[in-house]
Design an enzyme around this catalytic site. Structure first.
Site, PDB file in Angstrom:
ATOM      1  CG  LEU A   1      -2.007  -1.022   1.348  1.00 22.41           C
ATOM      2  CD1 LEU A   1      -2.731  -0.868   2.681  1.00 22.41           C
ATOM      3  CD2 LEU A   1      -2.986  -0.926   0.195  1.00 22.41           C
ATOM      4  CG  ASP A   2       0.398   4.186  -2.943  1.00 20.42           C
ATOM      5  OD1 ASP A   2       1.205   3.348  -3.381  1.00 20.42           O
ATOM      6  OD2 ASP A   2      -0.515   4.691  -3.632  1.00 20.42           O
ATOM      7  CE  LYS A   3       5.171   9.369   4.324  1.00 19.66           C
ATOM      8  NZ  LYS A   3       5.990  10.570   4.031  1.00 19.66           N
TER       9      LYS A   3
ATOM     10  NE  ARG B   1      -1.924   8.337  -4.865  1.00 14.25           N
ATOM     11  CZ  ARG B   1      -0.674   8.521  -4.429  1.00 14.25           C
ATOM     12  NH1 ARG B   1       0.045   7.475  -4.047  1.00 14.25           N
ATOM     13  NH2 ARG B   1      -0.174   9.736  -4.371  1.00 14.25           N
TER      14      ARG B   1
END
Length: 305
Positions: free
Chosen positions: A137-139, A236
């Site tokens: 998962l992204d930050k 995104r």
């Protein structure tokens, strides 16, 4: 150190291909260079015979066996970072990841990563590629993460991902009003002009995102999103492409930034809330949920006023 054993019977589509290429395709947790290393170290058998030639051709119904004694050369320091554990057994770990938490870094000076936390709480995971991390998962994306606790589980889970047998659902707040439901089918590749960003391009990898409206607000839409593929930054990029970027996404939102100043939301409003797959050890379908974090709950209340 634990010995990890994997065996596989070759199918028609793998007939006549190189041994190292076949194994790399089968076991995506290892690079092709690492697979070649295993073969050269006599850790691979074909039909019961040790094979030390990575270029050897293999054929349908051949039995490949791997007897892997693997150790990561990580220099990262284990760190006592609290993990929000949703589920745990002897094979895997389901975590609800918090905001501002990166998965891992090549910078040895960064110790506040998921990798560091896993090494602290599960030191035996040092024996697994990427310490058992199956997906990322992204930050600043919160929610469900799956961590394997042994190589067999990691192999099984990566096969489920490869075969699109894991369902991942997200909750997101985007700018504007989307259609009530829709699908975005656009290939994604890395942006050669900005290597930290992804973009839509014809030569990219196929990416499929489905969405459905949960609720409309004045200037925003609350969505449930289902991924059919798992490309980097997929949600995104896709939402930005249809001109409905995710609220708070500084990387892919260049149109509506001024609108967000009063909301004071400091990350992309994206949360991985559900994962479903057949549990590898009893073939029963299992589902786990990670409910919304407080910052997104507060944001939804603001948008409702």
């Amino acid at each position: 150190m634990k010995i990890n054993n994997i065996s596989y019977i070759l199918k028609k589509e793998q007939n006549g291909k190189r041994l190292d290429k076949v194994i790399t395709k089968l076991i995506k947790v290892y690079s092709r260079t690492k697979i070649k290393y295993f073969i050269l170290k006599n850790l691979v058998k074909v039909n019961g015979n040790i094979i030390s030639d990575p270029s050897k051709k293999v054929f349908i119904n051949d039995k490949i066996e791997l007897n892997i004694n693997f150790s990561n050369n990580y220099v990262f320091t284990p760190k006592n970072i609290k993990l929000n554990i949703i589920y745990e057994d002897e094979n895997l770990l389901i975590i609800n990841k918090h905001n501002n938490f990166i998965m891992y870094s090549n910078n040895e000076k960064k110790h506040n990563t998921m990798l560091n936390a896993i090494l602290y709480h599960y030191p035996l995971n040092i024996n697994l590629p990427r310490v058992g991390i199956v997906h990322r998962l992204d930050k600043d994306t919160t929610g469900i993460l799956v961590i394997a606790k042994n190589l067999f589980t990691q192999y099984k889970l990566t096969q489920l991902i490869k075969n699109k047998e894991i369902t991942k659902e997200y909750l997101a707040i985007v700018h504007g009003h989307t259609k009530k439901y829709g699908s975005i089918i656009k290939p994604i590749s890395r942006n050669i002009h900005n290597r930290t960003c992804m973009k839509i391009c014809n030569y990219g990898k196929l990416a499929i995102t489905h969405y459905k409206v949960i609720k409309y607000f004045k200037d925003y839409t609350y969505l449930r999103i289902i991924l059919e593929t798992g490309r980097t930054h997929q949600i995104r990029v896709h939402m930005s492409y249809i001109n409905h970027p995710i609220l708070g996404d500084l990387k892919y939102n260049n149109t509506f930034k001024s609108r967000e100043s009063n909301l004071k939301f400091i990350r992309q409003a994206l949360h991985s809330y559900k994962i479903k797959f057949n549990y590898p050890f009893n073939n029963g379908s299992r589902v786990w949920y990670a409910y919304l974090p407080d910052d997104m709950k507060i944001l939804l209340k603001k948008l409702s006023n």
